[in-house]
Design a protein around this motif. Structure first.
Motif, mmCIF file in Angstrom:
data_model
loop_
_atom_site.group_PDB
_atom_site.id
_atom_site.type_symbol
_atom_site.label_atom_id
_atom_site.label_comp_id
_atom_site.label_asym_id
_atom_site.label_seq_id
_atom_site.Cartn_x
_atom_site.Cartn_y
_atom_site.Cartn_z
ATOM 1 N N SER A 400 0.956 -1.360 -0.177
ATOM 2 C CA SER A 400 -0.234 -0.154 0.312
ATOM 3 C C SER A 400 0.556 1.248 -0.093
ATOM 4 C CB SER A 400 -0.390 -0.040 1.770
ATOM 5 O OG SER A 400 -1.813 -1.125 0.953
ATOM 6 N N ALA A 401 1.683 1.367 0.376
ATOM 7 C CA ALA A 401 2.972 2.578 1.272
ATOM 8 C C ALA A 401 3.745 2.569 -0.662
ATOM 9 C CB ALA A 401 3.810 2.336 1.764
ATOM 10 N N LEU A 402 3.389 1.823 -1.753
ATOM 11 C CA LEU A 402 3.699 1.665 -3.188
ATOM 12 C C LEU A 402 3.117 2.673 -4.092
ATOM 13 C CD1 LEU A 402 5.045 -1.670 -3.764
ATOM 14 C CD2 LEU A 402 6.364 -0.266 -3.045
ATOM 15 N N SER A 403 3.974 3.484 -4.961
ATOM 16 C CA SER A 403 3.535 4.121 -5.710
ATOM 17 C C SER A 403 1.958 3.171 -6.771
ATOM 18 C CB SER A 403 3.659 4.589 -7.010
ATOM 19 O OG SER A 403 4.638 3.026 -7.927
ATOM 20 N N VAL A 404 0.893 3.935 -7.200
ATOM 21 C CA VAL A 404 -0.139 3.223 -8.171
ATOM 22 C C VAL A 404 0.109 2.442 -8.672
ATOM 23 C CG1 VAL A 404 -2.464 3.793 -8.641
ATOM 24 C CG2 VAL A 404 -1.692 5.066 -7.152
ATOM 25 N N HIS A 405 1.100 2.328 -9.451
ATOM 26 C CA HIS A 405 1.321 2.303 -11.074
ATOM 27 C C HIS A 405 1.878 0.422 -10.330
ATOM 28 C CE1 HIS A 405 2.815 0.695 -14.793
ATOM 29 N NE2 HIS A 405 4.187 0.619 -14.438
ATOM 30 N N GLU A 406 2.910 0.776 -9.207
ATOM 31 C CA GLU A 406 3.537 0.090 -8.552
ATOM 32 C C GLU A 406 2.798 -1.333 -7.782
ATOM 33 O OE1 GLU A 406 8.083 0.924 -7.345
ATOM 34 O OE2 GLU A 406 6.143 2.052 -6.307
ATOM 35 N N GLN A 407 1.389 -0.653 -7.508
ATOM 36 C CA GLN A 407 0.536 -1.087 -6.717
ATOM 37 C C GLN A 407 -0.277 -2.225 -7.781
ATOM 38 O OE1 GLN A 407 -1.998 0.156 -3.624
ATOM 39 N NE2 GLN A 407 -0.490 1.939 -3.467
ATOM 40 N N LYS A 408 0.036 -1.305 -9.217
ATOM 41 C CA LYS A 408 -0.963 -2.574 -9.958
ATOM 42 C C LYS A 408 -0.376 -3.476 -10.445
ATOM 43 C CE LYS A 408 -3.179 1.676 -12.265
ATOM 44 N NZ LYS A 408 -3.956 2.339 -13.314
ATOM 45 N N GLN A 409 1.067 -3.638 -10.713
ATOM 46 C CA GLN A 409 1.699 -3.832 -11.377
ATOM 47 C C GLN A 409 1.597 -5.676 -10.241
ATOM 48 O OE1 GLN A 409 5.651 -2.395 -12.131
ATOM 49 N NE2 GLN A 409 5.069 -2.463 -14.034
ATOM 50 N N TRP A 410 1.958 -5.420 -9.077
ATOM 51 C CA TRP A 410 1.550 -6.316 -7.855
ATOM 52 C C TRP A 410 0.651 -6.423 -7.959
ATOM 53 C CZ3 TRP A 410 -1.824 -7.202 -3.819
ATOM 54 C CH2 TRP A 410 -1.334 -7.820 -2.676
ATOM 55 N N PHE A 411 -0.579 -6.418 -8.204
ATOM 56 C CA PHE A 411 -1.559 -7.434 -7.377
ATOM 57 C C PHE A 411 -2.096 -8.069 -8.818
ATOM 58 C CE2 PHE A 411 -6.200 -7.323 -9.941
ATOM 59 C CZ PHE A 411 -6.670 -8.453 -9.493
#
Length: 424
Positions: A400-411
């Motif tokens: 949750s502390a990552l950027s929105v783009h990184e969170q999309k990639q993680w998901f």
């Protein structure tokens, strides 16, 4: 005979405390939880749910009391002392207190439900009450006729047990049509549902046919004519009822309709009218949840309208690009509406790894402000350990502390990993 004397000397009056006890027991132990399950009052539900549990014990008690009343009438010499009176009049006078007690058991249980969940009865809600009222009279006639010819020490207990079994057991048996003909409308109506004429007629026909056939015992017809007429009265209604329900499964036919109240835009949120007071708060939660879904590309398009599935009863509506149906009111009152929306929106396409699936759900919950406590999850899944919970929470908070783009990639990556080597 005066009405007061009629009731005071009837076996029904002496058994009134038992009737009260049965009503209280079945309502508190069976019906109370059912009528409180849904967050909004619905008149057909408040009538049907309490009396569906009352049907078997009430019919059984009425039949037994009617048999006992018949024996008392016979032993009192009423047939000889009142030979000039019509037979039906003597029978009706004896059965009035018995039927009244049966009706009161149904009416009190339904009234109790309306007291706990205040709303007004509607014409559509009264059909199950009418059904049970008519069949109470039918079972009273059957019981009285049996009690006139069989000693009460035998007829009363046999009728009490036999009627209870005949009425109560079919709803747990197959073939399914048996439950739709027994006289116990065991439909478990929900919000947005009401009984149909067909379902009421089917439940009523077989018992009324038997009652009419039994009543022919009192007719002064030739024996052959009575036997033939009785056979027709038993078979014809039973076949008519069967023709109605033969293709039904465990669900009876129900009407599904409830007026909706709507609020807001992007998306517009609709609840049953009785839940209109919750609309502003529900709309905020729904809009918040869908913003999360849009931000992290979990969904590609947002609906224009979100309706409470509860308004359509037990039959699930098919979502469209413009309208989505989901359980709003129930989830809202349980305190987990926004979480329910975002977690149910994740589609794995497989029997996903439970730990990775929970991690994704915790991440989404974190985006909404908080993660479900361990105690609540452990209560639903006793095999879920605290170590697993802490690991999933730590991952969700880190991501949750990552950027929105990184969170999309993680998901995207985690969802794919959750399905690797798993059955589809």
């Amino acid at each position: 005979m005066r009405i007061r004397t009629l009731f005071r000397t009837s076996p029904a009056f002496m058994c009134l405390p038992i009737a009260v006890g049965i009503t209280v027991l079945y309502y508190t132990q069976e019906a109370a939880d059912q009528i409180h399950y849904f967050p909004y009052p619905w008149a057909p539900l408040l009538v049907q749910r309490p009396i569906e549990y009352m049907a078997a014990p009430t019919y059984a008690m009425v039949a037994a009391l009617a048999a006992w009343s018949a024996a008392r009438v016979r032993e009192a010499g009423t047939w000889q002392l009142a030979a000039h009176r019509p037979t039906w009049q003597v029978i009706a006078q004896a059965l009035v207190p018995v039927v009244t007690v049966g009706w009161l058991m149904f009416i009190v249980s339904a009234a109790w439900a309306f007291t706990e969940r205040p709303t007004w009865p509607t014409p559509a809600s009264l059909a199950p009450l009418l059904l049970t009222s008519v069949l109470t009279v039918a079972w009273a006639v059957i019981g009285f006729t049996v009690g006139h010819h069989v000693k009460p020490l035998i007829s009363a207990p046999v009728l009490a047990c036999g009627v209870f079994i005949v009425v109560a057991y079919p709803h747990a048996m197959q073939p399914f049509y048996l439950r739709h003909l027994s006289g116990e409308y065991f439909a478990h109506l929900g919000v947005g549902e009401s009984a149909t004429f067909e379902s009421m007629a089917a439940q009523m026909m077989p018992t009324l046919g038997v009652a009419a056939a039994v009543a022919l015992v009192w007719a002064r017809w030739k024996p052959v004519l009575r036997i033939v007429s009785a056979a027709v009265l038993v078979v014809a209604p039973a076949l008519a009822g069967y023709s109605i329900v033969k293709d039904w499964n465990y669900n009876p036919s129900v009407n599904t309709h409830v007026a909706l109240a709507c609020h807001g835009t992007e998306p517009q949120v609709c609840l049953p009218e009785s839940g209109a007071h919750d609309l502003p708060e529900v709309h905020v939660q729904v809009a918040k949840a869908f913003r999360v879904l849009e931000t992290y590309a979990i969904t590609t398009s947002l609906p224009r309208r979100v309706e409470d599935q509860m308004a359509y009863g037990r039959f699930t509506q098919r979502n469209t690009d413009r309208t989505v149906y989901m359980q709003l009111g129930i989830a809202h009152h349980k305190g987990g509406l926004d979480r329910s929306i975002v977690t149910s929106a994740v589609r794995f396409g497989c029997d996903a790894d439970p730990q990775l699936a929970r991690t994704i759900h915790f991440w989404l919950e974190k985006k909404l402000g908080g993660i479900t406590p361990y105690s609540r999850i452990a209560a639903e899944d006793p095999y879920y350990t605290r170590a697993q919970y802490q690991q999933a929470v730590a991952t969700a908070e880190r991501v949750s502390a990552l950027s929105v783009h990184e969170q999309k990639q993680w998901f995207a990556k985690t969802r794919t990993t959750a399905c690797e080597g798993r059955p589809s």
